[in-house]
Design a protein around this motif. Sequence first.
Motif, PDB file in Angstrom:
ATOM      1  N   GLU A  96       9.363   6.715  -2.609  1.00  0.00           N
ATOM      2  CA  GLU A  96       9.240   8.144  -2.914  1.00  0.00           C
ATOM      3  C   GLU A  96      10.517   8.900  -2.569  1.00  0.00           C
ATOM      4  OE1 GLU A  96       4.431   8.189  -1.920  1.00  0.00           O
ATOM      5  OE2 GLU A  96       5.881   9.022  -0.500  1.00  0.00           O
ATOM      6  N   ARG A  97      11.251   8.383  -1.590  1.00  0.00           N
ATOM      7  CA  ARG A  97      12.481   9.046  -1.150  1.00  0.00           C
ATOM      8  C   ARG A  97      13.702   8.555  -1.931  1.00  0.00           C
ATOM      9  NH1 ARG A  97      12.994  12.078   3.502  1.00  0.00           N
ATOM     10  NH2 ARG A  97      15.109  12.299   4.364  1.00  0.00           N
ATOM     11  N   GLY A  98      13.482   7.647  -2.891  1.00  0.00           N
ATOM     12  CA  GLY A  98      14.590   7.100  -3.672  1.00  0.00           C
ATOM     13  C   GLY A  98      15.351   6.005  -2.963  1.00  0.00           C
ATOM     14  N   LEU A  99      14.785   5.483  -1.874  1.00  0.00           N
ATOM     15  CA  LEU A  99      15.461   4.439  -1.102  1.00  0.00           C
ATOM     16  C   LEU A  99      14.986   3.040  -1.469  1.00  0.00           C
ATOM     17  CD1 LEU A  99      15.480   6.202   2.389  1.00  0.00           C
ATOM     18  CD2 LEU A  99      17.417   5.888   0.838  1.00  0.00           C
ATOM     19  N   ALA A 100      13.970   2.936  -2.311  1.00  0.00           N
ATOM     20  CA  ALA A 100      13.560   1.660  -2.894  1.00  0.00           C
ATOM     21  C   ALA A 100      13.664   1.813  -4.407  1.00  0.00           C
ATOM     22  CB  ALA A 100      12.137   1.299  -2.474  1.00  0.00           C
ATOM     23  N   TYR A 101      14.381   0.908  -5.047  1.00  0.00           N
ATOM     24  CA  TYR A 101      14.582   1.029  -6.489  1.00  0.00           C
ATOM     25  C   TYR A 101      14.710  -0.365  -7.096  1.00  0.00           C
ATOM     26  CZ  TYR A 101      19.531   0.000  -5.641  1.00  0.00           C
ATOM     27  OH  TYR A 101      20.705  -0.607  -5.277  1.00  0.00           O
ATOM     28  N   ARG A 102      14.611  -0.408  -8.420  1.00  0.00           N
ATOM     29  CA  ARG A 102      14.633  -1.666  -9.151  1.00  0.00           C
ATOM     30  C   ARG A 102      15.822  -1.665 -10.109  1.00  0.00           C
ATOM     31  NH1 ARG A 102      10.868  -3.404 -13.488  1.00  0.00           N
ATOM     32  NH2 ARG A 102      10.404  -5.634 -13.241  1.00  0.00           N
ATOM     33  N   TYR A 137       0.291  -6.001   6.963  1.00  0.00           N
ATOM     34  CA  TYR A 137       1.102  -5.800   5.755  1.00  0.00           C
ATOM     35  C   TYR A 137       0.613  -4.640   4.909  1.00  0.00           C
ATOM     36  CZ  TYR A 137      -1.787  -9.010   2.692  1.00  0.00           C
ATOM     37  OH  TYR A 137      -2.742  -9.640   1.934  1.00  0.00           O
ATOM     38  N   ARG A 138      -0.586  -4.151   5.189  1.00  0.00           N
ATOM     39  CA  ARG A 138      -1.003  -2.874   4.575  1.00  0.00           C
ATOM     40  C   ARG A 138       0.025  -1.797   4.884  1.00  0.00           C
ATOM     41  NH1 ARG A 138      -6.130   0.737   6.842  1.00  0.00           N
ATOM     42  NH2 ARG A 138      -5.710   2.617   5.583  1.00  0.00           N
ATOM     43  N   TRP A 139       0.483  -1.784   6.127  1.00  0.00           N
ATOM     44  CA  TRP A 139       1.413  -0.721   6.549  1.00  0.00           C
ATOM     45  C   TRP A 139       2.844  -1.035   6.148  1.00  0.00           C
ATOM     46  CZ3 TRP A 139      -1.267   3.252   6.949  1.00  0.00           C
ATOM     47  CH2 TRP A 139      -2.565   3.206   7.472  1.00  0.00           C
ATOM     48  N   THR A 140       3.192  -2.301   5.967  1.00  0.00           N
ATOM     49  CA  THR A 140       4.483  -2.629   5.366  1.00  0.00           C
ATOM     50  C   THR A 140       4.542  -2.061   3.954  1.00  0.00           C
ATOM     51  OG1 THR A 140       4.626  -4.668   6.681  1.00  0.00           O
ATOM     52  CG2 THR A 140       6.038  -4.524   4.736  1.00  0.00           C
ATOM     53  N   GLN A 141       3.446  -2.204   3.211  1.00  0.00           N
ATOM     54  CA  GLN A 141       3.376  -1.639   1.858  1.00  0.00           C
ATOM     55  C   GLN A 141       3.414  -0.107   1.904  1.00  0.00           C
ATOM     56  OE1 GLN A 141      -0.285  -3.441   0.554  1.00  0.00           O
ATOM     57  NE2 GLN A 141       0.713  -5.345  -0.095  1.00  0.00           N
ATOM     58  N   TRP A 142       2.725   0.471   2.840  1.00  0.00           N
ATOM     59  CA  TRP A 142       2.713   1.939   2.985  1.00  0.00           C
ATOM     60  C   TRP A 142       4.126   2.455   3.234  1.00  0.00           C
ATOM     61  CZ3 TRP A 142       3.895   5.652   6.623  1.00  0.00           C
ATOM     62  CH2 TRP A 142       3.283   6.898   6.514  1.00  0.00           C
ATOM     63  N   LEU A 143       4.870   1.768   4.092  1.00  0.00           N
ATOM     64  CA  LEU A 143       6.244   2.177   4.376  1.00  0.00           C
ATOM     65  C   LEU A 143       7.136   1.981   3.157  1.00  0.00           C
ATOM     66  CD1 LEU A 143       6.565   0.713   7.979  1.00  0.00           C
ATOM     67  CD2 LEU A 143       6.569   3.139   7.368  1.00  0.00           C
ATOM     68  N   PHE A 144       6.928   0.891   2.415  1.00  0.00           N
ATOM     69  CA  PHE A 144       7.688   0.675   1.177  1.00  0.00           C
ATOM     70  C   PHE A 144       7.516   1.873   0.245  1.00  0.00           C
ATOM     71  CE2 PHE A 144       8.170  -0.564  -3.205  1.00  0.00           C
ATOM     72  CZ  PHE A 144       9.251  -1.437  -3.217  1.00  0.00           C
ATOM     73  N   PHE A 191      15.412  -3.313  -4.546  1.00  0.00           N
ATOM     74  CA  PHE A 191      16.431  -3.140  -3.512  1.00  0.00           C
ATOM     75  C   PHE A 191      16.052  -1.968  -2.610  1.00  0.00           C
ATOM     76  CE2 PHE A 191      18.532  -5.272  -6.960  1.00  0.00           C
ATOM     77  CZ  PHE A 191      19.511  -6.071  -6.380  1.00  0.00           C
ATOM     78  N   PHE A 192      16.491  -2.034  -1.363  1.00  0.00           N
ATOM     79  CA  PHE A 192      16.491  -0.876  -0.474  1.00  0.00           C
ATOM     80  C   PHE A 192      17.915  -0.323  -0.430  1.00  0.00           C
ATOM     81  CE2 PHE A 192      12.695  -2.295   2.312  1.00  0.00           C
ATOM     82  CZ  PHE A 192      11.819  -1.566   1.517  1.00  0.00           C
ATOM     83  N   VAL A 226      14.675   2.418  11.173  1.00  0.00           N
ATOM     84  CA  VAL A 226      14.420   3.475  12.159  1.00  0.00           C
ATOM     85  C   VAL A 226      15.118   4.770  11.750  1.00  0.00           C
ATOM     86  CG1 VAL A 226      14.978   4.179  14.522  1.00  0.00           C
ATOM     87  CG2 VAL A 226      13.859   1.988  14.099  1.00  0.00           C
ATOM     88  N   LYS A 227      16.286   4.684  11.170  1.00  0.00           N
ATOM     89  CA  LYS A 227      16.964   5.907  10.727  1.00  0.00           C
ATOM     90  C   LYS A 227      16.201   6.585   9.588  1.00  0.00           C
ATOM     91  CE  LYS A 227      21.349   4.049  12.217  1.00  0.00           C
ATOM     92  NZ  LYS A 227      21.194   4.616  13.564  1.00  0.00           N
ATOM     93  N   VAL A 228      15.662   5.797   8.672  1.00  0.00           N
ATOM     94  CA  VAL A 228      14.855   6.373   7.597  1.00  0.00           C
ATOM     95  C   VAL A 228      13.604   7.017   8.178  1.00  0.00           C
ATOM     96  CG1 VAL A 228      13.527   5.884   5.512  1.00  0.00           C
ATOM     97  CG2 VAL A 228      15.733   4.750   5.878  1.00  0.00           C
TER      98      VAL A 228
END
Length: 827
Positions: A147-153, A135-142, A194-195, A560-562
């Motif tokens: 940073e790309r604007g694909l995760a927002y609140r 889950y370290r890398w799940t967080q890294w991917l988040f 959200f993603f 995978v597309k991201v």
Amino acid sequence: MDVDRYDPQQVEAKWAAAWEEQGLYRADESDTTRPRIYALDMFPYPSGDLHMGHLEAFSGGDVIPRLKRMQGHNVLHPIGWDSFGLPAENAAIKRGTHPKTWTYQNIDTQRATFHRLGISFDWSRTFNTSDPDYYRWTQWLFLRFWERGLAYRKASPVNWCPNDQTVLANEQVINGHCERCDALVEKRELTQWFFKITAYAQRLLDDMAELEGRWSDKVLTMQRNWIGRSTGAEVDFTVVETGAPVRVFTTRPDTLFGATFFVLAPEHPLAERLVAGGPHEAAFRAFRERVERETEVERLSAERDKEGVFLGAHVVNPVNGEHIPVWAADYVLTEYGTGAIMAVPAHDQRDFEFARKYGLEVRMVIQPTTDDGTPVPLDPESMTEAMPGDGRLVNSGPYDGLPVPEAIARITADLETRGQGSAAINFRLRDWLVSRQRYWGCPIPIIHCPACGEVGVPDDQLPVLLPEDVTDFKPKGVSPLATSARFVEVTCPTCGGPATRETDTMDTFVDSSWYFLRYTGLDPDRPFDPDRVAAWMPVDQYTGGIEHAILHLLYSRFFVKVLHDLGMVPFTEPFSNLLNQGMVVMHGAAMSKSRGNLVEPSAIIDQYGADVARLTILFAGPFEDDVDWADVSPEGVARWIQRVWRAVNTAAGGQGAEAAEAGSDLGLVRLAHRTTRDVTDDLERFRFNTAISKLMVLTNGLGEALRNGRGSAAERRDAASRLVLLLAPLAPFVTEELWRVLGNTSSVHLARWPDHDPELTRAESVTCVLQVDGKVRDRIEVEPEVGEEELRSAALASAKVQAALAGRPVARVVVVPPKLVNLVTGA
């Protein structure tokens, strides 16, 4: 070892331990000579021991890599556990233990059962999504998404279970109640993460072209419907009483002149403003409160009555200036389109039903026509259902007489010219809500700073570990992580001031949206090694339940597309081929302890052995179909395995009736080669049940030859060897033992898959049906390669055919070599 009786308990434990010690199924990273195959099973959730659905899925999923390994491929077949999630937390609360304790105990139990089943996993790549190294890398991917604007609140209405004190997906709400605890579900406004999957909606649709013929049409249709692309126009109406603009999306701008009322979703902010302080406020609030307890599925159901309330306001129709009343109705949702619709009851069934119920006008604006263009008269007053189809416009001012496609284009263009609308594309798909207010999940790596706002946790501070000082996991409306001051109170990485950690955890679908990438190599310094990913992926064969046909597959495709756009993977689709198994039920109902109909694989293994358990579930029917275990018995398969054991032992020892004097038996040889051809074809097409039935036929043929003194020792031995090799992917234990009985010293699972001689697989003769005017008059045996002229002559030479003709001339001869000749007299 008793040659007359196979003992699975003695054999299976021995070989399971030997395979593990040898690392028999490890993928060979250094081997670049053999073609690579990545065979993947949807990894299990550790809710207890493996269930019958697991037995079917993993037994079928194991046949594929075993077959490919024997066919000369370098196979990657990994396993792990999807080990975060709410069931573990609820079980921990019920049992008074920690979710981690309960989860990892179940993982150990399932791992042991997998070993007992002999599934050919590469255990060197195993991980759990609840391991910090994962889950370290799940967080890294988040953070890369953020940073790309694909995760927002943002603040959003959600389904809220007051008992579990957590957000529920729409699929988890049944008749307004929580599927887990049956509590009445509420609507709440929460600020959550959200993603932005909607940014990829069109690509998710377009790239399905790559999957045609590789995924089932059913799954592709489900994905397309979930994404829900529709083309049309956005149209601006104006509230008469306030002058406020309100926009609708419609796929049928050609019906604008037929809009006789206007509908808002009860949750639409405009609805609240229109009734505030007025005579309709109380009725509206009561209506909205009732609707908020219903699910989207219930509100959109075509079977239920539509309900609504008048809001005491009107809007101006931009095409004709009419003032039409504004209603709130339960069949309109804020999540779809703009949360507002123009209602055209003559040409939309939901609007029609609503209009009839509340006495609203029905106005025809599309005149249907017959195939020759003749108008079909329709009376709005006597219509019993809407007319949604094509035709020509009527009652539509300057657009009267236009066919629907032309009218859509003209009206949309005119709206755009006047600044009242424009062409638009809409998607049903909504952004992916990933926040969960629970403990047992991956912490979201965001820090909230009063000065800096949202700040990502620096990569060198990952993983953000779940706090161990949380002891109360009972739901209280906020995540249990919020109770740990040591976890929550931090220093802002940007300004150094006091700040707080995000306390929501991630939806477990995030964990399962990239796990297949990490299987290619457990890299300690990054989520995955791009070179290894490029070498092994996309996944060649993905196997699992159709219940994951929408969300898991859609989210994995999105991830995978991201990652492709980030330059981390060279492909855009993660799974080249998809195989879905059916459900295993008992007396037509899902198995469960509460129903008292639960059967577990371990009980079958205890009684009959793992091979029989695997073969029984795969023999029960086509892999994609549901299986009712009440109609299935392992006893017949167990008896067959005993026959296999005796036949191979007998053939291997050169025994059997008249073994020394027996001559050649071409029938046995042909059966062995024909079975090799057919079983190979069946396994490659995942027709496991028919492959097993053909192996039963070969077993019977070999046994009969041994009993009746047919076939040479070499022919019997070859048939026995083929039987063992062909059975090996389906029943790994008994075949490993029998391979040694046949004198081999290496594993059957590393042996070469048998070839067949095409000359020996051709049928010796074929029955050809002879007809006169479509009626069967005779049957003759012919060579499979017989030609048309030869068949014609043979038919005319038949005494029975001549008798049926009774001297009548033959007008035409229909020949379908080698199976049919039909003489047509024309009489």
